[in-house]
Design an enzyme around this catalytic site. Structure first.
Site, PDB file in Angstrom:
ATOM      1  N   LYS A  95     -59.037  11.588   2.753  1.00  0.00           N
ATOM      2  CA  LYS A  95     -58.497  12.935   2.976  1.00  0.00           C
ATOM      3  C   LYS A  95     -59.075  13.857   1.852  1.00  0.00           C
ATOM      4  CE  LYS A  95     -54.425  12.432   5.975  1.00  0.00           C
ATOM      5  NZ  LYS A  95     -52.961  12.543   5.787  1.00  0.00           N
TER       6      LYS A  95
ATOM      7  N   TYR B  48     -42.947   1.751   2.005  1.00  0.00           N
ATOM      8  CA  TYR B  48     -42.943   0.538   2.426  1.00  0.00           C
ATOM      9  C   TYR B  48     -41.918  -0.321   1.398  1.00  0.00           C
ATOM     10  CZ  TYR B  48     -46.984   2.146   4.416  1.00  0.00           C
ATOM     11  OH  TYR B  48     -47.982   2.771   5.372  1.00  0.00           O
TER      12      TYR B  48
ATOM     13  N   HIS C 250     -53.106   7.371  -1.090  1.00  0.00           N
ATOM     14  CA  HIS C 250     -52.226   8.118  -1.284  1.00  0.00           C
ATOM     15  C   HIS C 250     -52.107   9.138  -2.347  1.00  0.00           C
ATOM     16  CE1 HIS C 250     -49.314   5.740   1.676  1.00  0.00           C
ATOM     17  NE2 HIS C 250     -50.016   6.384   2.279  1.00  0.00           N
TER      18      HIS C 250
ATOM     19  N   ARG D 286     -57.465   4.547   7.226  1.00  0.00           N
ATOM     20  CA  ARG D 286     -57.015   5.418   8.264  1.00  0.00           C
ATOM     21  C   ARG D 286     -58.189   5.269   9.435  1.00  0.00           C
ATOM     22  NH1 ARG D 286     -56.549   8.437   3.321  1.00  0.00           N
ATOM     23  NH2 ARG D 286     -54.490   8.886   2.858  1.00  0.00           N
TER      24      ARG D 286
ATOM     25  N   ARG E 221     -52.353  -0.327   9.553  1.00  0.00           N
ATOM     26  CA  ARG E 221     -52.357   0.307   8.150  1.00  0.00           C
ATOM     27  C   ARG E 221     -50.977  -0.084   7.546  1.00  0.00           C
ATOM     28  NH1 ARG E 221     -54.430   4.368   4.579  1.00  0.00           N
ATOM     29  NH2 ARG E 221     -53.140   5.840   4.017  1.00  0.00           N
TER      30      ARG E 221
END
Length: 316
Positions: free
Chosen positions: A178, A291, A282, A154, A259
């Site tokens: 995150k 994807y 993720h 990210r 990304r």
């Protein structure tokens, strides 16, 4: 426990809890704060507040947001913030019930992420090597783009990398993602070469700064700004500049597009979803599964463009 006296104090306490207990990222906290402030101001005009608002009034606010022309994703995000605020308030004993628990949002439009083909990425990387006023600028731009495409990080993770993570010619980088979750991402040989060159340029400039009485930066991509490192906005503008120079439509290129390209190209070359999920950071593999749809769409386009049976003017 007594509820805070004002809406502002409700929001402040909620954000503090999100940061302390869940490790919410700064950008997430800022988004929550903006959305809840808008809801609070709307309630003020209705002579109401968080302490007494009911389900019907929350639904009226969402209808008003729709009337303003706000997108479905924005309305869904605002409802999510409201739901989390009142769940927190209920758990803290500020409300006897959660007035938002039964409200269903508009949902988010399912859009496939934009991505780039390999040739477009190559042109962007070439543009990075040629863009910059100085040799150091070119080395930094090349390092940013090579590392981003090699790791799928990210943009916030990239620009805030500590320089300590890049010392010693690493094969992998430790990334803080995150929610404070750490993960390891591998570096490709071109990314390692670009990183080594940028470190040489960066350290030379750093020594000159220290010699003049300045302080060393702890970031890989330092800046004189408040954050101490290259900002997301500055990198966003840089990527747009590189796209224009590379002959790739700037409208389809953002740091996040790289990304997406990282993940799509891995999948196209045989990587499994679980591995890609780990590399991207993720929490749920369902997020990564998008994807597969991107790849399916690109393969369909390829067939329609190049297969003779798909061409209406094929001669028998």
């Amino acid at each position: 426990m007594a509820a805070p006296a004002t809406n502002e104090l409700w929001i402040s306490a909620f954000l503090e809890a999100q940061a302390a207990e869940l490790g919410a990222a700064t950008n997430t906290l800022l988004a929550y704060g903006r959305d809840l402030k808008d809801f609070s101001e709307w309630l003020d005009r209705q002579a109401s507040g968080f302490a007494d608002v009911g389900q019907q009034r929350i639904e009226s606010y969402l209808i008003d947001c729709d009337a303003q022309g706000l997108s479905r994703s924005t309305r869904a995000r605002r409802l999510s913030a409201i739901k989390q605020l009142f769940r927190f308030a209920f758990e803290e004993g500020w409300r006897d019930a959660n007035p938002a628990i039964q409200i269903k949002g508009p949902g988010r439009q399912k859009r496939l992420p934009k991505t780039l083909d390999v040739a477009e990425v190559d042109r962007l990387l070439d543009a990075a090597r040629q863009t910059g006023r100085t040799t150091a600028d070119k080395a930094r731009n090349t390092c940013l783009m090579e590392v981003l495409y090699a790791t799928g990080m990210r943009v916030t993770e990239l620009v805030s990398l500590p320089v300590s993570s890049a010392r010693g010619d690493p094969r992998m980088l430790l990334v803080l993602g995150k929610g404070g979750k750490e993960r390891m991402v591998p570096l490709s040989p071109p990314a390692r070469d670009a990183l080594a060159e940028w470190l040489n340029q960066r350290d030379t400039a750093e020594e000159a700064t220290v010699a003049k009485g300045g302080q060393r930066s702890r970031f890989l991509f330092p800046s004189r700004g408040k954050s101490g490192h290259l900002t997301r906005n500055r990198f966003f503008l840089l990527v747009k500049e590189l796209a224009a120079k590379a002959g790739v439509s700037p409208g389809k290129v953002t740091p996040h597009t790289l990304r997406h390209a990282f993940a799509t190209h891995l999948l196209a070359n045989g990587a499994d979803l679980r591995s890609i999920q780990t590399l991207l950071g993720h929490a749920d593999v369902a997020t990564t599964e998008v994807y597969t749809h991107v790849l399916d769409e690109r393969l369909s386009e390829l067939v329609l463009q190049h297969h003779p049976l798909a061409k209406g003017d094929r001669q028998d």
